[in-house]
Motif scaffolding. Structure first.
Motif, PDB file in Angstrom:
ATOM      1  N   THR A  95       0.817  -1.212   0.000  1.00  0.00           N
ATOM      2  CA  THR A  95       0.000   0.000   0.000  1.00  0.00           C
ATOM      3  C   THR A  95       0.853   1.265   0.000  1.00  0.00           C
ATOM      4  N   ALA A  96       2.144   1.124  -0.311  1.00  0.00           N
ATOM      5  CA  ALA A  96       3.063   2.271  -0.266  1.00  0.00           C
ATOM      6  C   ALA A  96       3.023   3.099  -1.544  1.00  0.00           C
ATOM      7  N   GLY A  97       2.624   2.500  -2.664  1.00  0.00           N
ATOM      8  CA  GLY A  97       2.567   3.232  -3.924  1.00  0.00           C
ATOM      9  C   GLY A  97       3.782   3.074  -4.811  1.00  0.00           C
ATOM     10  N   ILE A  98       4.789   2.311  -4.377  1.00  0.00           N
ATOM     11  CA  ILE A  98       5.955   2.064  -5.234  1.00  0.00           C
ATOM     12  C   ILE A  98       5.545   1.163  -6.403  1.00  0.00           C
ATOM     13  N   ARG A  99       6.071   1.457  -7.553  1.00  0.00           N
ATOM     14  CA  ARG A  99       5.691   0.704  -8.748  1.00  0.00           C
ATOM     15  C   ARG A  99       6.237  -0.723  -8.704  1.00  0.00           C
ATOM     16  N   HIS A 100       5.625  -1.565  -9.522  1.00  0.00           N
ATOM     17  CA  HIS A 100       6.119  -2.927  -9.752  1.00  0.00           C
ATOM     18  C   HIS A 100       7.024  -2.871 -10.983  1.00  0.00           C
ATOM     19  N   TYR A 101       7.244  -3.985 -11.648  1.00  0.00           N
ATOM     20  CA  TYR A 101       8.080  -3.990 -12.842  1.00  0.00           C
ATOM     21  C   TYR A 101       7.500  -3.066 -13.912  1.00  0.00           C
ATOM     22  N   ALA A 102       8.375  -2.511 -14.750  1.00  0.00           N
ATOM     23  CA  ALA A 102       7.948  -1.643 -15.830  1.00  0.00           C
ATOM     24  C   ALA A 102       6.975  -2.374 -16.740  1.00  0.00           C
ATOM     25  N   GLN A 103       6.147  -1.604 -17.450  1.00  0.00           N
ATOM     26  CA  GLN A 103       5.078  -2.195 -18.245  1.00  0.00           C
ATOM     27  C   GLN A 103       5.523  -2.693 -19.618  1.00  0.00           C
ATOM     28  N   THR A 104       6.821  -2.668 -19.893  1.00  0.00           N
ATOM     29  CA  THR A 104       7.307  -3.274 -21.132  1.00  0.00           C
ATOM     30  C   THR A 104       6.802  -4.709 -21.203  1.00  0.00           C
ATOM     31  N   PRO A 105       6.240  -5.145 -22.343  1.00  0.00           N
ATOM     32  CA  PRO A 105       5.739  -6.527 -22.413  1.00  0.00           C
ATOM     33  C   PRO A 105       6.819  -7.529 -22.017  1.00  0.00           C
ATOM     34  N   GLN A 106       6.443  -8.541 -21.242  1.00  0.00           N
ATOM     35  CA  GLN A 106       7.428  -9.483 -20.720  1.00  0.00           C
ATOM     36  C   GLN A 106       8.116 -10.266 -21.830  1.00  0.00           C
ATOM     37  N   TRP A 107       7.448 -10.387 -23.004  1.00  0.00           N
ATOM     38  CA  TRP A 107       8.080 -11.125 -24.090  1.00  0.00           C
ATOM     39  C   TRP A 107       9.051 -10.270 -24.882  1.00  0.00           C
ATOM     40  N   TRP A 108       9.129  -8.965 -24.576  1.00  0.00           N
ATOM     41  CA  TRP A 108      10.081  -8.115 -25.306  1.00  0.00           C
ATOM     42  C   TRP A 108      11.491  -8.660 -25.064  1.00  0.00           C
ATOM     43  N   PRO A 109      12.367  -8.567 -26.054  1.00  0.00           N
ATOM     44  CA  PRO A 109      13.641  -9.300 -26.020  1.00  0.00           C
ATOM     45  C   PRO A 109      14.556  -9.048 -24.821  1.00  0.00           C
ATOM     46  N   GLY A 110      14.172  -9.605 -23.687  1.00  0.00           N
ATOM     47  CA  GLY A 110      15.051  -9.547 -22.532  1.00  0.00           C
ATOM     48  C   GLY A 110      15.137  -8.204 -21.854  1.00  0.00           C
ATOM     49  N   TRP A 111      14.276  -7.238 -22.258  1.00  0.00           N
ATOM     50  CA  TRP A 111      14.376  -5.910 -21.676  1.00  0.00           C
ATOM     51  C   TRP A 111      13.443  -5.741 -20.484  1.00  0.00           C
ATOM     52  N   HIS A 112      12.545  -6.651 -20.268  1.00  0.00           N
ATOM     53  CA  HIS A 112      11.617  -6.527 -19.154  1.00  0.00           C
ATOM     54  C   HIS A 112      12.375  -6.675 -17.843  1.00  0.00           C
ATOM     55  N   GLU A 113      11.995  -5.874 -16.851  1.00  0.00           N
ATOM     56  CA  GLU A 113      12.728  -5.875 -15.577  1.00  0.00           C
ATOM     57  C   GLU A 113      12.649  -7.220 -14.862  1.00  0.00           C
ATOM     58  N   ALA A 114      11.597  -7.984 -15.116  1.00  0.00           N
ATOM     59  CA  ALA A 114      11.489  -9.301 -14.490  1.00  0.00           C
ATOM     60  C   ALA A 114      12.537 -10.268 -15.021  1.00  0.00           C
ATOM     61  N   LEU A 115      13.110  -9.958 -16.194  1.00  0.00           N
ATOM     62  CA  LEU A 115      14.111 -10.823 -16.808  1.00  0.00           C
ATOM     63  C   LEU A 115      15.514 -10.212 -16.757  1.00  0.00           C
ATOM     64  N   ALA A 116      15.671  -9.197 -15.940  1.00  0.00           N
ATOM     65  CA  ALA A 116      16.919  -8.443 -15.946  1.00  0.00           C
ATOM     66  C   ALA A 116      18.107  -9.297 -15.518  1.00  0.00           C
ATOM     67  N   MET A 117      19.258  -9.011 -16.109  1.00  0.00           N
ATOM     68  CA  MET A 117      20.499  -9.686 -15.753  1.00  0.00           C
ATOM     69  C   MET A 117      21.450  -8.754 -15.013  1.00  0.00           C
ATOM     70  N   ARG A 118      20.928  -7.649 -14.503  1.00  0.00           N
ATOM     71  CA  ARG A 118      21.755  -6.722 -13.733  1.00  0.00           C
ATOM     72  C   ARG A 118      22.150  -7.366 -12.410  1.00  0.00           C
ATOM     73  N   ASP A 119      23.402  -7.206 -12.037  1.00  0.00           N
ATOM     74  CA  ASP A 119      23.895  -7.764 -10.779  1.00  0.00           C
ATOM     75  C   ASP A 119      23.990  -6.648  -9.744  1.00  0.00           C
ATOM     76  N   CYS A 120      23.368  -6.865  -8.599  1.00  0.00           N
ATOM     77  CA  CYS A 120      23.425  -5.899  -7.500  1.00  0.00           C
ATOM     78  C   CYS A 120      24.313  -6.459  -6.402  1.00  0.00           C
ATOM     79  N   ALA A 121      25.338  -5.713  -6.051  1.00  0.00           N
ATOM     80  CA  ALA A 121      26.289  -6.174  -5.037  1.00  0.00           C
ATOM     81  C   ALA A 121      25.660  -6.233  -3.653  1.00  0.00           C
ATOM     82  N   ASP A 122      24.636  -5.404  -3.423  1.00  0.00           N
ATOM     83  CA  ASP A 122      23.964  -5.393  -2.122  1.00  0.00           C
ATOM     84  C   ASP A 122      22.555  -4.857  -2.310  1.00  0.00           C
ATOM     85  N   VAL A 123      21.795  -4.842  -1.229  1.00  0.00           N
ATOM     86  CA  VAL A 123      20.407  -4.388  -1.293  1.00  0.00           C
ATOM     87  C   VAL A 123      20.333  -2.932  -1.722  1.00  0.00           C
TER      88      VAL A 123
END
Length: 423
Positions: free
Chosen positions: A173-201
């Motif tokens: 209920t905080a209002g922060i967005r979920h993944y971007a609305q780019t279609p999930q089948w778009w060529p690997g650009w959807h945030e749910a399919l991201a390959m970005r590595d985060c060293a920490d939280v």
């Protein structure tokens, strides 16, 4: 005059031809990568090999009759066959100590490696209720105030995020967005399919912290995995420990979840291979790096561990009744109206007609999840002291794991070892 008309007609044809060629090039430019992506990562091009007794296994505690265990295995076996996914794995835990776990299918199809109850799957969003258990334990210990602003524990936040509370973040209920609305089948650009590595939280905050809120905090409901990233950063600040360490000390170790941990790129002991597809066909799932969203969808586990967590909660061994009420009370919106998903802190809580007693739906507490190559569902029936977990190594199996969890729960509540008064 005729020559002029012929020349004009030819010019129009050439113009139309150029326009059609330009349009075809544009379609190819847009559709080509998409079709290639779908063919490589989404279309189930391969047929699954058959599953026999050699690709099935189960275990049970001595307190569970063999006939009851076989009934549960039959439910799981049929569910996997109906879904046609590479594998389903499940576990049941009663608060009285009875346990069962089973697996049917392939942990890795290409190497013909069968799944077992020890096989580790991605949890997807079932990471959220695990995170919420850690949050409420911190709150019960007085180390975090659920209604205090995020700025108390995290310095340098943008103004829009600084005033958000842990309660709002944990209940979406905080209002922060979920993944971007780019279609999930778009060529690997959807945030749910991201390959970005985060060293920490903290690094994961960069994905969304400068974006506007979707609605004023508390005024609406918007499911958000990114909200759990900020929540985990607050928990780190409150506890003075990195989130993976906090999770292990507050939940995993006390609950005996020995096979649960942070998912990571590269090989992991016991982890299954990940696929997409159903109905007997499959393809490999898109690679995934979930290091930027550990709290909301970046863990691996087994159904045995998840069911053990449920039974530990139901048995009062992780928190007392007051803390459980805090955890499992659906959070109203700012105007007092109920949120549309009966969402509490990291769990959904509702009366579900799929499980009934005396003609009345039983109260259930649950959460599901899916991501590239994985689906999971954790179901608790508090009034019956029962926890059920089901996991699959296909991202297309979200509905299948939920249906199977309810089928197993129904079977477990009618078995010969059920406690007096259960049905």
């Amino acid at each position: 005059m005729t020559g002029t008309r012929t020349s004009a007609s030819g010019s129009r044809r050439r113009t139309l031809k150029r326009a059609l060629l330009a349009l075809a090039a544009l379609v190819l430019l847009v559709a080509g990568p998409t079709l290639a992506f779908l063919a490589l990562w989404s279309w189930p091009l391969h047929r699954l090999p058959g599953v026999g007794a050699g690709q099935e296994s189960q275990s049970r505690t001595p307190g569970m009759p063999e006939a009851d265990a076989e009934q549960l295995m039959t439910v799981l076996r049929q569910a996997r066959a109906d879904a046609g996914v590479p594998s389903l794995s499940a576990a049941i835990a009663h608060v009285d100590g009875r346990r069962w776990a089973g697996a049917s299918g392939w942990a890795e199809v290409e190497r013909r490696q069968p799944a077992t109850p020890a096989s580790r799957y991605r949890t997807g969003s079932v990471a959220k209720p695990i995170t919420a258990v850690a949050l409420v334990r911190l709150a019960a210990e007085g180390r975090i105030d659920l209604d205090a602003p995020a700025a108390r524990h995290v310095a340098g936040l943008p103004p829009a995020l600084a005033g958000l509370s842990a309660r709002q973040l944990a209940s979406h209920t905080a209002g922060i967005r979920h993944y971007a609305q780019t279609p999930q089948w778009w060529p690997g650009w959807h945030e749910a399919l991201a390959m970005r590595d985060c060293a920490d939280v903290a690094a994961g905050l960069d994905l969304f912290q400068d974006d506007p809120l979707q609605f004023p905090a508390g005024a609406g409901f918007g499911y958000s995995t990114f909200g759990y990233t900020l929540l985990s950063r607050m928990m780190e600040g409150a506890a003075g420990r990195p989130f993976p360490d906090l999770l292990r000390q507050e939940v995993l170790d006390p609950a005996g979840m020995v096979s649960t941990g942070v998912d990571r790129d590269g090989a992991m002991p016991g982890r299954v291979a990940f696929y997409e597809g159903r109905q007997g066909r499959y393809t490999r799932a898109h690679p995934l790096d979930s290091s930027c969203r550990i709290a909301g969808g970046g863990l691996v586990s087994t159904p045995t561990d998840l069911a053990r967590l449920g039974a530990t909660l139901l048995g009062g061994k992780l928190m007392d009744e007051a803390a459980l009420r805090m955890l499992w009370t659906p959070q109203p919106l700012a105007d007092g109206s109920p949120n549309p998903q009966h969402y509490a802190l990291g769990w959904r809580v509702e009366d579900d007609p799929r499980l009934a007693s005396g003609g009345r739906p039983l109260r259930v507490v649950h959460h599901g999840g899916s991501q590239a190559g994985a689906a999971a569902f954790l179901l608790l029936v508090p009034d019956r002291g029962l926890a059920v977990a089901v996991m699959a190594n296909s991202g297309s199996a979200r509905g299948d794991v939920e249906t199977t969890a309810f089928a197993l729960a129904k079977a477990a509540l009618t078995d010969s070892g059920a406690r007096p008064g259960q049905d």
